[in-house]
Design a protein around this motif. Sequence first.
Motif, mmCIF file in Angstrom:
data_model
loop_
_atom_site.group_PDB
_atom_site.id
_atom_site.type_symbol
_atom_site.label_atom_id
_atom_site.label_comp_id
_atom_site.label_asym_id
_atom_site.label_seq_id
_atom_site.Cartn_x
_atom_site.Cartn_y
_atom_site.Cartn_z
ATOM 1 N N THR A 1 48.186 7.210 -25.757
ATOM 2 C CA THR A 1 47.503 6.443 -25.313
ATOM 3 C C THR A 1 47.515 6.422 -23.818
ATOM 4 O OG1 THR A 1 47.220 5.045 -27.232
ATOM 5 C CG2 THR A 1 46.557 3.980 -25.098
ATOM 6 N N LYS B 1 43.784 8.693 -31.674
ATOM 7 C CA LYS B 1 44.515 8.257 -32.893
ATOM 8 C C LYS B 1 45.694 9.557 -33.177
ATOM 9 C CE LYS B 1 44.445 5.942 -37.147
ATOM 10 N NZ LYS B 1 45.000 4.489 -36.562
ATOM 11 N N GLU C 1 42.427 4.912 -22.538
ATOM 12 C CA GLU C 1 41.706 6.211 -23.280
ATOM 13 C C GLU C 1 42.763 6.477 -24.209
ATOM 14 O OE1 GLU C 1 40.797 9.268 -20.379
ATOM 15 O OE2 GLU C 1 41.616 7.936 -18.919
ATOM 16 N N ASP D 1 41.880 4.640 -32.556
ATOM 17 C CA ASP D 1 40.461 5.381 -32.891
ATOM 18 C C ASP D 1 39.367 4.420 -32.004
ATOM 19 O OD1 ASP D 1 40.024 2.871 -34.235
ATOM 20 O OD2 ASP D 1 39.742 4.187 -36.056
ATOM 21 N N GLU D 2 38.145 4.734 -31.966
ATOM 22 C CA GLU D 2 37.157 4.178 -30.840
ATOM 23 C C GLU D 2 37.213 2.570 -31.413
ATOM 24 O OE1 GLU D 2 33.299 5.827 -29.899
ATOM 25 O OE2 GLU D 2 34.188 7.766 -29.868
ATOM 26 N N GLU D 3 37.220 2.373 -32.687
ATOM 27 C CA GLU D 3 37.132 1.126 -33.038
ATOM 28 C C GLU D 3 38.148 0.355 -32.745
ATOM 29 O OE1 GLU D 3 36.900 -1.572 -37.420
ATOM 30 O OE2 GLU D 3 36.216 0.484 -37.303
ATOM 31 N N VAL E 1 40.000 0.724 -30.072
ATOM 32 C CA VAL E 1 40.098 0.451 -28.547
ATOM 33 C C VAL E 1 39.207 -0.535 -28.420
ATOM 34 C CG1 VAL E 1 39.454 1.443 -26.534
ATOM 35 C CG2 VAL E 1 40.806 2.810 -27.869
ATOM 36 N N SER E 2 37.870 -0.711 -29.010
ATOM 37 C CA SER E 2 37.138 -1.709 -28.780
ATOM 38 C C SER E 2 37.608 -3.189 -28.924
ATOM 39 C CB SER E 2 35.705 -1.360 -29.594
ATOM 40 O OG SER E 2 35.973 -1.627 -30.933
#
Length: 191
Positions: A159, A155, A152, A106-108, A110-111
């Motif tokens: 990827t 989930k 990119e 998820d975005e978290e 990835v960060s």
Amino acid sequence: AKIEAGRMDIEMVDFNVCDIVRSAEAIFSTRAHDKGLSFAVEVSNDADVWCIGDPTRLRQILYNLMSNAIKFTNEGEVKVMVTGNVHGENEINLQFKVSDTGIGMDEEGVSRLFQRFSQADTDTTRKFGGSGLGLAICKELAHLMGGDIIVESVKGKGTTFTFSLQAAIGQEPEQTNAADFNQAFETEENG
């Protein structure tokens, strides 16, 4: 430690991009097939060039990205695409895309991905192991070579890592003919 101390030297030698990609393919195709994954590597004609740069660091980044793609994919495929875009007479923009149909993030997740000693989440560390250093080091190596790595991910779907690098066009070494070498050697022996 060498990167942090500013002591990481980037080599500037002639190397063939396709040779590096194909050596990585030879290593990782067996691992992928052992897991029952489809594994494909495509190198565009524009990327089959000689460049000036650090083949060892490039190899380290590619190996890490391919290894992770296989590690975090249980079914489906891992695909590697290499393209090149020539600028003028002596520069090329190379792009290495490593895509998988693995666990994704998820975005978290990835960060946090490029932070040292961090993985997408604690479940990932528990299930797959690893120190979480690899991608942080890869990103730093990419920056040292004047490139970057972006990601990119979705989930549960997969990827894609994209490693971009600007390099000077290199020169293919002159091929020596074995007969010429033998003749020169015999002349020296008899001389």
